[in-house]
Design a protein around this motif. Structure first.
Motif, PDB file in Angstrom:
ATOM      1  N   VAL A   1      -4.352 -10.992   9.266  1.00 14.51           N
ATOM      2  CA  VAL A   1      -3.859  -9.895  10.240  1.00 14.51           C
ATOM      3  C   VAL A   1      -3.764  -8.548   9.502  1.00 14.51           C
ATOM      4  O   VAL A   1      -4.434  -7.590  10.068  1.00 14.51           O
ATOM      5  N   PHE A   2      -3.315  -8.497   8.080  1.00 13.15           N
ATOM      6  CA  PHE A   2      -3.172  -7.277   7.422  1.00 13.15           C
ATOM      7  C   PHE A   2      -4.511  -6.636   7.028  1.00 13.15           C
ATOM      8  O   PHE A   2      -4.749  -5.584   7.419  1.00 13.15           O
ATOM      9  N   LEU A   3      -5.287  -7.823   6.477  1.00 15.33           N
ATOM     10  CA  LEU A   3      -6.594  -7.300   6.253  1.00 15.33           C
ATOM     11  C   LEU A   3      -7.478  -6.941   7.231  1.00 15.33           C
ATOM     12  O   LEU A   3      -8.432  -6.363   7.187  1.00 15.33           O
ATOM     13  N   GLY A   4      -7.175  -7.382   8.492  1.00 15.86           N
ATOM     14  CA  GLY A   4      -7.918  -6.967   9.660  1.00 15.86           C
ATOM     15  C   GLY A   4      -7.593  -5.924  10.486  1.00 15.86           C
ATOM     16  O   GLY A   4      -7.850  -5.562  11.619  1.00 15.86           O
ATOM     17  N   SER A   5      -6.312  -5.361  10.253  1.00 14.04           N
ATOM     18  CA  SER A   5      -5.867  -4.233  10.852  1.00 14.04           C
ATOM     19  C   SER A   5      -5.936  -2.860  10.198  1.00 14.04           C
ATOM     20  O   SER A   5      -6.652  -2.703   9.244  1.00 14.04           O
ATOM     21  N   ALA A   6      -5.218  -1.914  10.921  1.00 11.70           N
ATOM     22  CA  ALA A   6      -5.476  -0.628  10.324  1.00 11.70           C
ATOM     23  C   ALA A   6      -4.504  -0.340   8.941  1.00 11.70           C
ATOM     24  O   ALA A   6      -4.545   0.872   8.220  1.00 11.70           O
ATOM     25  N   CYS A   7      -3.732  -1.259   8.493  1.00 10.31           N
ATOM     26  CA  CYS A   7      -2.975  -1.328   7.290  1.00 10.31           C
ATOM     27  C   CYS A   7      -3.827  -0.905   6.225  1.00 10.31           C
ATOM     28  O   CYS A   7      -3.186  -0.158   5.298  1.00 10.31           O
ATOM     29  N   ILE A   8      -4.880  -1.380   5.984  1.00  7.64           N
ATOM     30  CA  ILE A   8      -5.493  -1.280   4.756  1.00  7.64           C
ATOM     31  C   ILE A   8      -6.221   0.067   4.615  1.00  7.64           C
ATOM     32  O   ILE A   8      -6.462   0.522   3.489  1.00  7.64           O
ATOM     33  N   LEU A   9      -6.143   0.836   5.629  1.00  7.29           N
ATOM     34  CA  LEU A   9      -6.582   2.332   5.558  1.00  7.29           C
ATOM     35  C   LEU A   9      -5.752   3.035   4.553  1.00  7.29           C
ATOM     36  O   LEU A   9      -6.008   4.045   4.151  1.00  7.29           O
ATOM     37  N   CYS A  10      -4.319   2.668   4.410  1.00  8.11           N
ATOM     38  CA  CYS A  10      -3.332   3.488   3.720  1.00  8.11           C
ATOM     39  C   CYS A  10      -2.792   2.598   2.584  1.00  8.11           C
ATOM     40  O   CYS A  10      -2.421   3.196   1.728  1.00  8.11           O
ATOM     41  N   HIS A  11      -2.827   1.246   2.601  1.00  8.09           N
ATOM     42  CA  HIS A  11      -2.057   0.593   1.648  1.00  8.09           C
ATOM     43  C   HIS A  11      -2.913  -0.179   0.863  1.00  8.09           C
ATOM     44  O   HIS A  11      -4.124  -0.400   0.957  1.00  8.09           O
ATOM     45  N   THR A  12      -2.486  -0.397  -0.441  1.00 10.15           N
ATOM     46  CA  THR A  12      -3.179  -1.151  -1.549  1.00 10.15           C
ATOM     47  C   THR A  12      -2.300  -2.627  -1.663  1.00 10.15           C
ATOM     48  O   THR A  12      -1.156  -2.518  -1.887  1.00 10.15           O
ATOM     49  N   ILE A  13      -3.308  -3.679  -1.827  1.00  7.19           N
ATOM     50  CA  ILE A  13      -2.656  -4.702  -2.383  1.00  7.19           C
ATOM     51  C   ILE A  13      -3.788  -5.394  -3.386  1.00  7.19           C
ATOM     52  O   ILE A  13      -4.824  -5.723  -3.195  1.00  7.19           O
ATOM     53  N   VAL A  14      -3.204  -5.204  -4.689  1.00 12.82           N
ATOM     54  CA  VAL A  14      -4.177  -5.525  -5.477  1.00 12.82           C
ATOM     55  C   VAL A  14      -4.551  -7.016  -5.589  1.00 12.82           C
ATOM     56  O   VAL A  14      -3.743  -7.742  -5.436  1.00 12.82           O
ATOM     57  N   GLY A  15      -5.961  -7.184  -5.610  1.00 14.88           N
ATOM     58  CA  GLY A  15      -6.333  -8.502  -5.676  1.00 14.88           C
ATOM     59  C   GLY A  15      -6.751  -8.759  -4.135  1.00 14.88           C
ATOM     60  O   GLY A  15      -7.516 -10.197  -3.759  1.00 14.88           O
ATOM     61  N   THR A  16      -6.769  -8.037  -3.116  1.00 11.65           N
ATOM     62  CA  THR A  16      -7.462  -8.056  -1.771  1.00 11.65           C
ATOM     63  C   THR A  16      -8.155  -6.917  -1.587  1.00 11.65           C
ATOM     64  O   THR A  16      -8.231  -5.955  -2.530  1.00 11.65           O
ATOM     65  N   PRO A  17      -8.909  -6.984  -0.593  1.00  9.44           N
ATOM     66  CA  PRO A  17      -9.855  -5.630  -0.261  1.00  9.44           C
ATOM     67  C   PRO A  17      -9.077  -4.390   0.113  1.00  9.44           C
ATOM     68  O   PRO A  17      -9.760  -3.167   0.204  1.00  9.44           O
ATOM     69  N   ALA A  18      -7.748  -4.583   0.262  1.00 12.61           N
ATOM     70  CA  ALA A  18      -6.879  -3.373   0.749  1.00 12.61           C
ATOM     71  C   ALA A  18      -6.726  -2.360  -0.280  1.00 12.61           C
ATOM     72  O   ALA A  18      -6.158  -2.875  -1.560  1.00 12.61           O
ATOM     73  N   ASN A  19      -7.194  -1.367  -0.321  1.00 12.21           N
ATOM     74  CA  ASN A  19      -7.033  -0.341  -1.458  1.00 12.21           C
ATOM     75  C   ASN A  19      -6.928   1.006  -0.941  1.00 12.21           C
ATOM     76  O   ASN A  19      -7.432   1.945  -1.520  1.00 12.21           O
ATOM     77  N   GLY A  20      -6.304   1.402   0.260  1.00 15.68           N
ATOM     78  CA  GLY A  20      -5.876   2.486   0.687  1.00 15.68           C
ATOM     79  C   GLY A  20      -5.030   3.207  -0.109  1.00 15.68           C
ATOM     80  O   GLY A  20      -4.253   2.717  -0.892  1.00 15.68           O
ATOM     81  N   ARG A  21      -5.125   4.715  -0.198  1.00 17.46           N
ATOM     82  CA  ARG A  21      -4.346   5.370  -1.293  1.00 17.46           C
ATOM     83  C   ARG A  21      -3.301   6.384  -0.439  1.00 17.46           C
ATOM     84  O   ARG A  21      -2.696   7.310  -1.236  1.00 17.46           O
ATOM     85  N   VAL A  22      -3.091   6.112   0.596  1.00 13.75           N
ATOM     86  CA  VAL A  22      -2.212   7.207   1.430  1.00 13.75           C
ATOM     87  C   VAL A  22      -0.744   6.787   1.485  1.00 13.75           C
ATOM     88  O   VAL A  22       0.037   7.786   1.194  1.00 13.75           O
ATOM     89  N   GLY A  23      -0.513   5.512   1.779  1.00 13.16           N
ATOM     90  CA  GLY A  23       0.813   5.037   1.632  1.00 13.16           C
ATOM     91  C   GLY A  23       1.273   4.137   0.537  1.00 13.16           C
ATOM     92  O   GLY A  23       0.601   4.063  -0.289  1.00 13.16           O
ATOM     93  N   PRO A  24       2.380   3.663   0.274  1.00  7.48           N
ATOM     94  CA  PRO A  24       2.873   3.117  -0.888  1.00  7.48           C
ATOM     95  C   PRO A  24       2.045   1.860  -1.095  1.00  7.48           C
ATOM     96  O   PRO A  24       1.639   1.214  -0.031  1.00  7.48           O
ATOM     97  N   ASP A  25       1.855   1.406  -2.665  1.00  8.07           N
ATOM     98  CA  ASP A  25       1.357   0.236  -3.031  1.00  8.07           C
ATOM     99  C   ASP A  25       2.140  -0.963  -2.411  1.00  8.07           C
ATOM    100  O   ASP A  25       3.005  -0.873  -2.734  1.00  8.07           O
ATOM    101  N   LEU A  26       1.547  -2.015  -1.977  1.00  6.37           N
ATOM    102  CA  LEU A  26       2.262  -3.097  -1.472  1.00  6.37           C
ATOM    103  C   LEU A  26       2.186  -4.298  -2.196  1.00  6.37           C
ATOM    104  O   LEU A  26       2.434  -5.478  -1.763  1.00  6.37           O
ATOM    105  N   THR A  27       1.363  -4.071  -3.511  1.00  2.00           N
ATOM    106  CA  THR A  27       1.200  -5.401  -4.199  1.00  2.00           C
ATOM    107  C   THR A  27       2.338  -6.313  -4.191  1.00  2.00           C
ATOM    108  O   THR A  27       2.311  -7.309  -4.511  1.00  2.00           O
ATOM    109  N   HIS A  28       3.522  -5.757  -4.673  1.00  3.48           N
ATOM    110  CA  HIS A  28       4.943  -6.599  -4.878  1.00  3.48           C
ATOM    111  C   HIS A  28       5.904  -5.912  -4.040  1.00  3.48           C
ATOM    112  O   HIS A  28       7.122  -5.945  -4.464  1.00  3.48           O
ATOM    113  N   VAL A  29       5.349  -5.523  -2.713  1.00  2.89           N
ATOM    114  CA  VAL A  29       6.453  -5.184  -1.988  1.00  2.89           C
ATOM    115  C   VAL A  29       7.732  -5.998  -1.494  1.00  2.89           C
ATOM    116  O   VAL A  29       8.900  -5.641  -1.537  1.00  2.89           O
ATOM    117  N   GLY A  30       7.162  -7.365  -1.634  1.00  5.26           N
ATOM    118  CA  GLY A  30       8.416  -8.304  -1.380  1.00  5.26           C
ATOM    119  C   GLY A  30       9.534  -8.322  -2.216  1.00  5.26           C
ATOM    120  O   GLY A  30      10.499  -8.805  -1.986  1.00  5.26           O
TER     121      GLY A  30
END
Lengths: 324, 641
Positions: free
Chosen positions: A241-270
């Motif tokens: 769901v995350f990778l298929g939604s608008a989230c990835i336009l702004c957020h990065t999760i290293v190791g996934t295709p999500a590499n948006g640079r607008v919002g906080p990096d979520l790689t270890h958000v948990g």
């Protein structure tokens, strides 16, 4: 320690845990003490003057009165000048001492802090590009080691301030400002933006987590790893769901295709203690509420509301929470 | 003079027949005309001065309401009275109104009213310019407030830091409203300042050499010069900002070689002198009140004058202490620590001189004097916390926190508002001919005094406990709630005190005891004429025989004769010694300043929306200015007295 529990009394200029805040306050207490004494003295003289002059039969005008006044006022002005000069030297040597704390550092940790409306991007520098990593709103530092913060801003002027550690420093585009820190006691210290920066200036907080060197090293090692892969069907669905939604336009999760640079990096958000820049404790309920409607918590924040089916929302929350 | 005579109206000897004739002739010459447009044509300095004062006080109350809104919002953590968007407008308009629409104008208005009276002349120099300046000020003020009420009020702080106020982040027209409001007040305050300076330098009564000028006049002189230099700086800054926003210049845009720090330098090069522009007239009032109620000459007059002038100069050398956190070179910062400490010396000297004067006086403790005591109590605290923040290291901890909010309010409320409230009670008899109630005056003092302390002392603690300024709310976990609640309770007390103060003024205007010419046995020339003063101020211009004009006046004191009765003639004297030089005719009432002000209003307000606004506005202003300056034919006959 619960960072969002009652922080009153601990979050304070008066409770320094590093050499910068400590030196500032030890000079500060001298100045405050002398000024308080001067204040009391002026008020006492005022009270005595009122008492004296109310009882007087007539105004005193003679040359003797004048000479006495000249002597007393002259002495008061002289004392003022002496005190001010003392303050000037005290300030000069305090500032020089503070500068030396950083200059003497042999092996400083360098962290780039970039201010955004209304959150903090934190990038750990390293000579090896592959070893650099980014996080947000939470700065981990090893106890006892000097830290050099390079302060940048991408939009308007912000100001970086952790009262327990050091005085504030502005983040001004296009400049790079530098602030040195050192925490001498482990603990979680709050910081906050101190320069008015628009709608959510009030909710632009961050945490400085000072921990023993071993724990810090472990934290760094974990942060350098890519985002954890989903291990169960729910988190797998959440990632999809995350990778298929608008989230990835702004957020990065290293190791996934999500590499948006607008919002906080979520790689270890948990693994972070707070959400929304130090405003909400990082619980699943808060995370779900934040994703669904950030404007309720921080009206004006740049993150839009996300309309997700309850099942999808729960899955995304589970996935993000698993990114320890 | 005994205390009883304070409430007994002064009894003037019956006027002789020639004196009556002269009064009638002067009244005809100087009285405002009676047409329906009278209010718009007025050029009398007293009428314009009071207009400025009451407009400024109205904005003081309005900005006070905004302060009450903020204190309500901050009384509890996560309170929902004002959202961030509304709160940002409220605190911006509060600061802008208090600084630009209240504090400077009210001081200038009092200068307009009292400087000509205190120096013994019949009108301000450039009366039409002052009429124009009032309308410009009024239009600019209304522009700001109508914007706030229509939810387009500026929301970038009264300091409007770029890039937040720039074209990229200051969206809509909100920062433009701020920049243009500033432009309006710049124009009007500079016009007032020029008029006051020329009046002081060229229209003093014979004998009032510079070293015999009342302290209040000295402070207005220094303040007016400061206005000229400070307002030109902020004019430069606000025009840069407006052109960045409206026509795409890049003064503050780093991407094109501009610099946001340039804004801060320009703003604070104006902003810090602004504090002294507000504070110095306050010191002038303190000098007046201390002299009158201690019933003796000021101790250290020369020192006070020099301290005032020194403050005027040094005030321009301290602006960088607002920018310690921006990362300027450390040695440079130390220089500004030194200059900021330096300015404490003249300020301290003033405090010591007043204390010495009080000590050796014979005090009559009346409500106006209570406000002077409050001034000492609060201003000295604000001044000493100012000494603390002059230190770079300490400032970096408390800069932009509630510690600074407390400090600046202590300085401005203690240093300017308390003397102002005392002086208004002191002067009310001169304006209305009636004494105010002593009981209500005392009650209002105690409420305002306790309210001020209860509001701002907790804020020092909040600042040290890490609460930054300009935040619309705070989390409950911060523990800032109780201190904020205390501050809000103090604000309520303060507001109640202001209401009692106003009630006192209203009640006394209707029912107060008649005051007579000089109910306080004060020393300055404004008390030598009736209360309220006639349109021509003085039947005969007095000749001043000493520093305390009325106290040193002998029974056979000479007066000036030979000024025309049928023309608005004033005596021009030399700058240093006030020896008579020539008779000069001042212009009378006219509608053109008002029309020129309307044109100026169109220029700046429509300029916000389209550059053509400037063209249209100038097309309207130009003809009005030509008509204003159109020469008139001089009458052949002359009547002199």
């Amino acid at each position: 320690m619960n960072p969002l529990g009652d922080w009153f009394g601990r979050h304070s200029v008066l409770d320094p845990v590093g050499p910068h805040a400590a030196r500032t306050m030890s000079a500060g207490w001298i100045v405050i003490g002398v000024c308080a004494a001067v204040y009391v003295a002026v008020l006492v003289v005022l009270a005595l003057a009122i008492r004296h002059a109310r009882r007087a039969a007539a105004p005193e005008r003679g040359p003797e009165t004048h000479r006495r006044h000249v002597r007393v006022v002259g002495a008061a002005v002289g004392a003022t000048i002496v005190i001010l000069f003392a303050f000037l030297f005290l300030d000069f040597f305090t500032s020089r001492g503070l500068a030396e704390v950083g200059a003497g550092a042999s092996r400083p940790l360098t962290i780039v802090v970039t201010g955004h409306q209304w959150w903090w991007q934190v990038t750990y520098e390293d000579t090896a590009v592959s070893a650099r990593f980014s996080t947000a709103n939470e700065i981990h530092i090893p106890v006892g080691r000097p830290v050099m913060l390079k302060l940048l801003s991408r939009d308007v002027i912000h100001s970086f301030w952790v009262p327990n550690l050091a005085g504030k420093r502005d983040l001004i585009p296009p400049y790079t400002n530098v602030l040195w820190l050192r925490a001498d006691r482990p603990g979680i210290y709050r910081g906050q933006c101190a320069e008015f920066c628009g709608l959510q200036h009030a909710k632009m907080d961050f945490l400085v987590v000072a921990e023993p060197p071993e724990r810090f090293a472990a934290w760094v090692a974990n942060q350098r790893s890519p985002g954890r892969s989903p291990a169960d069907p729910v988190t797998r669905h959440g990632q999809a769901v995350f990778l298929g939604s608008a989230c990835i336009l702004c957020h990065t999760i290293v190791g996934t295709p999500a590499n948006g640079r607008v919002g906080p990096d979520l790689t270890h958000v948990g693994g972070r203690a707070t959400l929304a820049a130090g405003v909400l404790p990082n619980t699943r309920g808060n995370l779900a509420g934040w994703i669904a409607d950030p404007q309720r918590v921080k009206p004006g924040a740049k993150m839009p509301p996300n309309i997700l089916a309850p099942r999808d929302l729960q899955a995304v929350v589970a996935y993000l929470a698993s990114l320890q | 003079m005994s205390d009883e005579t304070l409430t007994t109206p002064g009894v003037a000897p019956p006027p002789t027949e020639t004196e009556l004739d002269a009064r009638l002739a002067l009244q005809r010459t100087w009285w405002r005309d009676a047409g329906p447009l009278r209010w718009l044509r007025e050029v009398d300095h007293k009428a314009i001065g009071l207009r400025v004062v009451f407009t400024a006080l109205t904005f003081f109350l309005l900005a006070g309401i905004l302060a009450a809104l903020m204190r309500t919002q901050l009384a509890r953590p996560e309170h929902g009275i004002l959202g961030p968007d509304r709160y940002d407008q409220v605190f911006t308009v509060h600061g802008t109104t208090m600084m630009f629409l209240f504090a400077v104008p009210v001081m200038m208005g009092l200068g307009l009213y009292f400087v000509p009276l205190m120096v013994g002349t019949r009108n301000i120099a450039y009366p039409r310019l002052c009429a124009y300046a009032y309308f410009v000020y009024l239009i600019g003020s209304l522009f700001l407030w109508i914007s706030l009420l229509t939810n387009t009020g500026p929301d970038v702080g009264w300091f409007a830091y770029t890039p937040l106020s720039g074209p990229e982040y200051g969206i809509g027209k909100r920062p433009d409203v701020w920049a243009q409001t500033i432009t309006f007040t710049e124009i009007s305050m500079m016009a007032f300042a020029v008029s006051i300076i020329v009046t002081i330098f060229k229209q003093r009564a014979p004998g009032m050499s510079l070293n015999r000028m009342p302290m209040f006049v000295w402070t207005m002189l220094v303040t007016s010069f400061m206005v000229l230099f400070a307002m030109t700086t902020i004019a430069t800054a606000s025009i840069f900002l407006a052109s960045d926003r409206l026509v795409g210049t890049h003064f503050f845009n780093p991407a094109e070689g501009g610099d946001p720090l340039l804004w801060q330098h320009l703003f604070w090069y104006f902003g810090h002198p602004e504090v002294y522009i507000i504070f110095l007239p306050g010191t002038g009032m303190v000098s007046l009140l201390v002299t009158a109620f201690a019933r003796r000459e000021l101790f250290g007059y020369t020192a006070l004058v020099l301290a005032t002038i020194a403050t005027g100069f040094l005030g321009y050398g301290v602006w960088v202490h607002h920018m310690f956190a921006t990362g300027l070179p450390q040695l440079g910062e130390s220089f500004f620590t030194g200059s900021s400490l330096l300015i404490t010396i003249p300020n301290g000297l003033q405090i010591f001189c007043w204390l010495a004067t009080l000590w050796s006086g014979k005090l009559r403790v009346r409500a106006p004097l209570l406000f002077v005591f409050g001034f000492f109590f609060i201003l000295v605290r604000g001044g000493l916390t100012g000494v603390m923040v002059a230190s770079v290291a300490f400032d970096l901890q408390v800069h932009d926190t509630f510690f600074i909010v407390a400090h600046l309010h202590d300085v401005l409320i203690g240093g300017a508002v308390f003397p102002l409230l005392g002086a208004i009670l002191f002067w009310w008899p001169k304006w209305t001919g009636r004494l105010t109630s002593e009981r209500l005056g005392r009650a209002s003092f105690w409420l305002i005094f306790l309210g001020e302390n209860l509001t701002f002392v907790p804020m020092y603690v909040l600042g040290l406990r890490g609460m930054p300024r300009r935040q619309y709310t705070y989390l409950a976990a911060s523990g800032w709630g109780p201190f904020n609640l205390l501050a809000s309770a103090g604000a309520a007390l303060l507001a109640l005190g202001v209401l009692v103060y106003l009630a006192n003024l209203v009640v006394s205007t209707r029912a107060g005891a008649p005051a007579g010419d000089d109910p306080w046995d004060a020393d300055t020339l404004d008390w030598a004429t009736s209360s309220p003063p006639p349109a021509y101020n003085f039947l005969r211009i007095p000749v001043v025989q000493g520093r305390y004009a009325l106290w040193s006046r002998t029974a056979d004191a000479p007066v000036v004769t030979g000024l025309a009765l049928d023309r608005r003639e004033v005596l021009v004297t030399s700058t240093l010694d006030a020896t008579p030089q020539l008779r000069y005719e001042l212009p009378g009432p006219t509608i053109w300043p008002f029309l020129a002000a309307l044109g100026t209003g169109v220029t700046w307000i429509f300029g916000v929306f389209t550059p053509w606004g400037i063209v249209v506005g100038l097309a309207l202003t130009g003809p009005a200015l030509v008509a204003w300056g159109w020469p008139r034919r001089r009458r052949a006959t002359e009547v002199r007295a």
